[in-house]
Design a protein around this motif. Structure first.
Motif, short mmCIF file in Angstrom:
data_model
loop_
_atom_site.label_atom_id
_atom_site.label_comp_id
_atom_site.label_asym_id
_atom_site.label_seq_id
_atom_site.Cartn_x
_atom_site.Cartn_y
_atom_site.Cartn_z
N GLY A 1 0.80 -1.23 0.00
CA GLY A 1 0.00 0.00 0.00
C GLY A 1 0.83 1.27 0.00
N VAL A 2 1.99 1.22 -0.59
CA VAL A 2 2.90 2.37 -0.59
C VAL A 2 2.78 3.13 -1.90
CG1 VAL A 2 5.35 3.03 -0.66
CG2 VAL A 2 4.54 1.39 1.04
N GLN A 3 2.74 4.45 -1.81
CA GLN A 3 2.82 5.30 -2.98
C GLN A 3 4.20 5.95 -2.99
OE1 GLN A 3 -0.50 8.00 -2.70
NE2 GLN A 3 -1.95 6.51 -3.53
N ALA A 4 4.97 5.70 -4.04
CA ALA A 4 6.31 6.25 -4.15
C ALA A 4 6.68 6.37 -5.61
CB ALA A 4 7.32 5.35 -3.42
N CYS A 5 7.64 7.22 -5.91
CA CYS A 5 8.15 7.36 -7.26
C CYS A 5 9.51 6.70 -7.36
CB CYS A 5 8.25 8.83 -7.64
SG CYS A 5 6.62 9.62 -7.82
N LEU A 6 9.84 6.21 -8.55
CA LEU A 6 11.07 5.45 -8.74
C LEU A 6 11.85 6.00 -9.92
CD1 LEU A 6 8.42 3.27 -8.45
CD2 LEU A 6 10.30 1.78 -7.82
N VAL A 7 13.19 5.90 -9.83
CA VAL A 7 14.05 6.33 -10.92
C VAL A 7 15.30 5.47 -10.92
CG1 VAL A 7 15.08 8.15 -9.47
CG2 VAL A 7 15.29 8.28 -11.96
N ALA A 8 15.69 5.02 -12.10
CA ALA A 8 16.96 4.30 -12.26
C ALA A 8 18.05 5.34 -12.43
CB ALA A 8 16.91 3.36 -13.46
N GLY A 9 18.95 5.40 -11.45
CA GLY A 9 19.98 6.43 -11.48
C GLY A 9 21.24 5.99 -10.77
#
Length: 338
Positions: free
Chosen positions: A170-178
């Protein structure tokens, strides 16, 4: 994974910067582009902002670029929740590497995602960046404490697994490959920058570069919490002795002396101090929340480490015998700056 194929949220897009020229990016179809002409693919909602023109710190970088370009085929079964407990295969297979040696006997046998507790308490609701998030265990922990979270990792596969973990928890998060050394993030953005079991694998000069980057993206008054190995820790000394005190190779752990750590963090942030993570090994402190899942002897290690950490608060010299330290960097505005 269809829910993750949506356009990038505006607040997150505003935070992103080109890792080559630091210019702001905009989304155009399945890519991000900047005024400098650099293009970055978006794979299932994840911007892939890894520079192909620099030496990589881990082979997963090349693999991520290959997956994003379509030249490497993705094994979809790795990310599908399986079994009665619904744990995705990527986490089941990799938990021994990502969460520490105490979890190796649980590989393939997890009954739930092993989510640790944050080592600090700060005002709820700030922005939290996890550098080297892998499948996202610390992002889940931060979300539960009220943070708005961004997960960054060079492994696109790990981030795809994190998407499934976030859905399940139930987590809302943004992701980026960096890359930690070239964070695709605007300066002064985050209230907390966190990293666990990541920079210890970098060559020390590269770890210092990453620390400076973390300091750059940290807001004034913000804090960085970075787990690092202590060269004088009891088990760390034993590990160094086993390899003949030679220099580290490839992705092996680099052991830092406390003075080295303080100097590197002061250069990056302006202020630094220690907090004990754990004794008797690396990753022991983070295993406390999963105590009931561990073998008896491993539970004993965790309990002993916890008791020694409490004792170190009354006997500060014991801090220097901890195997795993959090180095806390506080972003201090230089005198005279507006």
């Amino acid at each position: 994974m269809s829910k993750w194929a949506e356009p990038i949220e505006n607040w997150f897009l505003d935070l992103l910067r080109c890792p080559c020229c630091s210019k702001q990016v905009r989304q155009e179809g399945s890519n991000l582009c900047c005024e400098g002409g650099h293009l970055w693919p978006v794979f299932r909602g994840i911007p892939v902002m890894l520079r192909p023109d620099i030496p990589e710190t881990h082979w997963v970088t090349s693999r991520s670029l290959g997956i994003a370009s379509g030249s490497i085929e993705l094994d979809e079964e790795e990310f599908v929740p399986v079994g009665a407990d619904g744990i995705c295969s990527f986490v089941q297979k990799g938990v021994g590497a990502t969460s520490g040696r105490l979890f190796r006997p649980l590989m393939g046998r997890l009954r739930g995602y092993p989510i640790p507790r944050l080592p600090f308490s700060v005002e709820r609701g700030g922005l939290f960046l996890d550098v080297g998030s892998n499948w996202g265990r610390w992002v889940v922990a931060a979300h539960r404490e009220g943070f708005k979270c961004v997960a960054l990792d060079p492994s696109l596969e790990a981030l795809l697994a994190a998407q499934e973990v976030f859905t399940a928890t139930g987590v809302q998060a943004c992701l980026v490959a960096g890359d930690a050394r070239y964070l695709p993030i605007t300066s002064g953005s985050f209230d907390v920058v966190f990293s666990y079991s990541v920079l210890q694998h970098f060559a020390k000069d590269q770890a210092r570069v990453a620390l400076v980057e973390m300091g750059r993206v940290l807001a004034d008054g913000g804090q960085a919490w970075v787990q690092m190995p202590n060269a004088f820790g009891l088990r760390c000394l034993w590990r160094q002795m086993r390899r003949g005190f030679r220099g580290a190779r490839n992705f092996e752990v680099r052991y830092w002396r406390p003075r080295e750590l303080l100097d590197a963090f002061r250069q990056a942030f302006g202020s630094s101090s220690f907090e004990v993570d754990g004794y008797l090994g690396l990753g022991v402190g983070a295993a406390e929340a999963s105590l009931s899942e561990l073998r008896f002897r491993d539970r004993l290690v965790v309990r002993t480490s916890r008791a020694m950490r409490r004792l170190s608060r009354r006997l500060p010299p014991l801090v220097m015998l901890a195997d795993s330290l959090y180095v806390r960097g506080s972003k201090v505005r230089p005198p005279g700056d507006p």
